[in-house]
Design an enzyme around this catalytic site. Structure first.
Site, PDB file in Angstrom:
ATOM      1  N   LYS A 252     -14.713  -0.854  -7.938  1.00  0.00           N
ATOM      2  CA  LYS A 252     -15.668   0.239  -7.822  1.00  0.00           C
ATOM      3  C   LYS A 252     -16.840  -0.055  -9.294  1.00  0.00           C
ATOM      4  O   LYS A 252     -16.406   0.396 -10.181  1.00  0.00           O
ATOM      5  CB  LYS A 252     -15.196   1.575  -7.826  1.00  0.00           C
ATOM      6  CG  LYS A 252     -16.145   2.589  -7.564  1.00  0.00           C
ATOM      7  CD  LYS A 252     -15.787   3.917  -7.426  1.00  0.00           C
ATOM      8  CE  LYS A 252     -16.822   5.129  -7.056  1.00  0.00           C
ATOM      9  NZ  LYS A 252     -18.018   5.083  -7.644  1.00  0.00           N
ATOM     10  N   ARG A 257     -26.515   1.795  -6.664  1.00  0.00           N
ATOM     11  CA  ARG A 257     -26.195   1.102  -5.310  1.00  0.00           C
ATOM     12  C   ARG A 257     -27.545   0.569  -4.860  1.00  0.00           C
ATOM     13  O   ARG A 257     -28.627   1.271  -5.033  1.00  0.00           O
ATOM     14  CB  ARG A 257     -25.744   2.060  -4.428  1.00  0.00           C
ATOM     15  CG  ARG A 257     -25.500   1.445  -2.982  1.00  0.00           C
ATOM     16  CD  ARG A 257     -24.854   2.451  -2.247  1.00  0.00           C
ATOM     17  NE  ARG A 257     -24.276   1.829  -0.747  1.00  0.00           N
ATOM     18  CZ  ARG A 257     -23.309   2.491  -0.202  1.00  0.00           C
ATOM     19  NH1 ARG A 257     -22.804   3.702  -0.540  1.00  0.00           N
ATOM     20  NH2 ARG A 257     -23.123   1.879   0.964  1.00  0.00           N
ATOM     21  N   ARG A 271     -29.735   4.303  -3.068  1.00  0.00           N
ATOM     22  CA  ARG A 271     -28.705   4.965  -2.406  1.00  0.00           C
ATOM     23  C   ARG A 271     -29.387   6.304  -1.732  1.00  0.00           C
ATOM     24  O   ARG A 271     -29.310   6.474  -0.777  1.00  0.00           O
ATOM     25  CB  ARG A 271     -27.670   5.506  -3.361  1.00  0.00           C
ATOM     26  CG  ARG A 271     -26.683   6.408  -2.717  1.00  0.00           C
ATOM     27  CD  ARG A 271     -25.920   7.271  -3.757  1.00  0.00           C
ATOM     28  NE  ARG A 271     -25.084   8.086  -3.050  1.00  0.00           N
ATOM     29  CZ  ARG A 271     -23.832   8.147  -3.416  1.00  0.00           C
ATOM     30  NH1 ARG A 271     -23.105   7.465  -4.206  1.00  0.00           N
ATOM     31  NH2 ARG A 271     -22.871   9.283  -2.772  1.00  0.00           N
ATOM     32  N   GLU A 301     -23.658  -3.432  -5.721  1.00  0.00           N
ATOM     33  CA  GLU A 301     -24.022  -2.489  -6.811  1.00  0.00           C
ATOM     34  C   GLU A 301     -24.754  -3.306  -8.184  1.00  0.00           C
ATOM     35  O   GLU A 301     -24.239  -4.316  -8.425  1.00  0.00           O
ATOM     36  CB  GLU A 301     -22.765  -1.803  -7.257  1.00  0.00           C
ATOM     37  CG  GLU A 301     -22.732  -0.828  -8.412  1.00  0.00           C
ATOM     38  CD  GLU A 301     -22.808   0.751  -7.639  1.00  0.00           C
ATOM     39  OE1 GLU A 301     -22.999   0.819  -6.517  1.00  0.00           O
ATOM     40  OE2 GLU A 301     -22.604   1.502  -8.666  1.00  0.00           O
TER      41      GLU A 301
END
Ligand code: AMP
Length: 584
Positions: A252, A257, A271, A301
């Site tokens: 992660k 994003r 995002r 990302e």
């Protein structure tokens, strides 16, 4: 269509807080709206002119709006301003002022939705010299023809204050009832919205061409797909169970994003579906070189990095790249980023959102040639909590926030716009800061790249274990070296380079060069974390795990006064880790 009809619906919607009633008013409105106009009616009902991703917002300066109102009412700007201060709402003030307007317009043309939308659009798009004057005129033109009620909503809309509280989902409900058999249509309409993020377009398509067109709805490159979101759990066992006993555990990454739409050019969406292309020209260039497809939509990302060492940097660094209109080039140089791609939603006419996760990942690998700036996310497929646990520690050690566990079963299609148990995030449940510096011994070095070619990218650093009289690794240190120091390092280390691991060094990592432990450097890190690769404190806290310094930085101080055996001990690092936990 008369604007008064829209205002009637606004009044009704404003008067209720019940979703069902709101939906009912919208249904009536939509049924009465000519199909060609329904997109504009939908946008206006949400106080917008376009879907958010287009990035054109209403928000006329209130001072200018007051000038327009003064022009069309005959009242002075100062009188209007004091009225506004009293009511706190420029829409209400406009209605009041126009009720008693001094200036009588002889021929008032009824306002139409087309006219209101057209003028608002021109106002929103006007830029450059003379644009203020133009905006004032365009608004005065509307207010001059408006009834007090119409003026209220025109004023709210143009200043960006029209908030009827009509949520996307309420509009979808209303569209389904207005134009189709609601039960059957609702999920299809929502799907089309999730794949395009454009409520107006979906409404237009439905009103003009019916549900059939919505069922055939296709992804368009350039229109963002609403992102799939993750749930959160704090137990690894539970995560594995929830994902069907076996999952893909992915790093992660802690960044921003990005959904990249690739055709002859690249468009990047955040995002929240803002168009952020202009802020990341480096990412666009890197993607254009990496993607082997005519058209594609990929997600990843964007993470700040130290280019010389390849290390990920704290998330805050990327904020310097956001929201810039000027100095973009400088920011690109100063705050470089890597894009870690984790999903592939569309390739050359093929919608992949219905495919399983691992198929989508295969497609991603087929069309992406990895480079220094574009990489594919790290992943292990596992059913074993221990493997998950140590991959998590590795992720933390590499500068990530934790892991995203993704289901790989038959239910692992990309669920646009949905938060579900198919993606589960696993983050640390504590956050801590390292306050003290520590003194570590250089035991190896990694070759530098980019600007650091010819010198070192990072040093392998160790703490001292007096019980065994050995040095145990605790981090890779690449940050905090100035150019002068870097240039000196090869000469400085020359005499200390050795062919193999020094017999008093315990390391699982293999640097490009080994060093005789001699140099002690002062280091400050963000915190101490569990690590599957470092040997310092191995098994002390958890079996199979050592400890690592996260985001280590050289303070610039060489501890020449200390011998390697005077460096911070393994025991001290373990105690610091324990203190950290207690502090939270
Ligand atoms: P959160 O923002 O805490 O809800 O976590 C979800 C976010 O993690 C996503 O929106 C992405 O921005 C980010 N992320 C980082 N790495 C990944 C990954 N491998 N897969 C999906 N999302 C990721």
């Amino acid at each position: 269509m008369e604007y008064a009809r829209l205002v009637g619906a606004y009044e009704n919607i404003d008067a209720t807080t019940k979703r069902l009633e709101m939906t009912g008013h919208l249904v009536e409105l939509f049924r009465e709206t000519p199909p060609d106009l329904i997109d504009r009616v939908v946008y206006l009902s949400q106080g917008k002119l376009y879907p958010d991703f287009v990035g054109i917002e209403m928000g006329m300066d209130e001072k200018l709006a007051i000038r327009s109102l003064s022009l069309s009412s005959g009242y002075s700007e100062s009188k209007i301003e004091s009225e506004w201060k009293r009511s706190g709402d420029l829409g209400l003030t406009a209605a009041e002022v126009l009720k008693e307007r001094k200036q009588v317009t002889l021929f008032r043309e009824p306002l139409t939705v087309e006219k209101v939308y057209g003028n608002l659009e021109k106002i929103a798009r006007a830029t450059g010299p003379g644009s203020q004057y133009l905006k004032v005129k365009l608004l005065a033109d509307l207010l001059g023809n408006a009834s007090p009620d119409e003026a209220k909503y025109v004023m709210k809309a143009v200043t960006g204050k029209l908030r009827l509280g009509v949520a996307d989902m309420t509009i979808l409900d209303a569209l389904a009832i207005a134009f189709a058999d609601a039960k059957e249509a609702r999920s299809e309409i929502e799907r089309a919205y999730n794949l395009s993020s454009d409520l107006g377009m979906v409404a237009g398509m439905l009103a003009k061409h019916g549900l059939g067109a919505i069922k055939d709805f296709k992804i368009t490159v350039g229109k963002p797909i609403r992102p799939m979101l993750a749930e959160r759990l704090t137990s690894i066992e539970e995560i594995i169970e929830k994902t069907g006993g076996r999952c893909a555990a992915e790093y992660k990454y802690d960044g921003l994003r990005v959904q990249a739409h690739v055709s002859s050019e690249i468009t990047l969406f955040s995002r929240r579906l803002e168009n952020i292309t202009g802020q990341f020209p480096d990412v666009c260039d890197a993607l254009l070189k990496s993607i082997r497809a005519k058209e594609a939509i990929v997600e990843g990302e964007c993470v700040p990095v130290n280019v010389e060492t390849g290390e990920m940097l704290p998330f805050q660094q990327i904020s310097h790249r956001r929201g810039r209109k000027h100095g973009v080039r400088e920011a690109v140089e100063e705050f470089p980023v890597i894009l870690f791609l984790f999903d592939c939603l569309y390739v050359d006419g093929e919608d992949l959102t219905g495919e399983d996760l691992l198929n989508r990942r295969e497609r991603l690998k087929e069309i992406v040639e990895e480079s220094a700036r574009v990489k594919i996310s790290d992943l292990v497929v596992t059913d074993d909590p221990r493997v998950f646990g140590s991959f998590f520690e590795k992720a933390i050690g590499d500068g990530c926030e934790g892991l995203l566990a993704k289901s790989i079963g038959a239910d692992s299609r990309y669920r646009a716009g949905a938060r579900g148990w198919q993606w589960i995030k696993y983050k640390r449940d504590y956050k801590s800061e390292m306050i003290d510096t520590i003194d570590l011994v250089a035991v190896g070095a990694f070759a530098g790249r980019g600007r650091r070619t010819g010198t070192y990218g990072a040093l392998l650093m160790a703490a001292y274990d007096p019980d065994e009289d050995v040095f145990k690794t605790v981090c890779k240190l690449g940050a905090g070296f100035d150019d002068e120091t870097l240039a000196k390092l090869p000469t400085l280390f020359k005499e200390y380079l050795i062919e193999h691991t020094h017999p008093r060094v315990r390391s699982e990592l293999k640097p490009d060069y080994w060093l005789t432990p001699s140099f002690v450097l002062e280091v400050l890190g963000a915190e101490i974390t569990l690590s599957p690769i470092h040997t310092c404190g191995l098994d002390a806290i958890r079996e199979g795990s050592g400890l690592a310094i996260r985001f280590p930085r050289f303070t610039g101080t060489w501890r020449d006064d200390k011998s390697p055996e005077d460096a911070t001990t393994v025991q001290e690092v373990v105690e610091m880790y324990e203190r950290q936990l207690k502090r939270v």
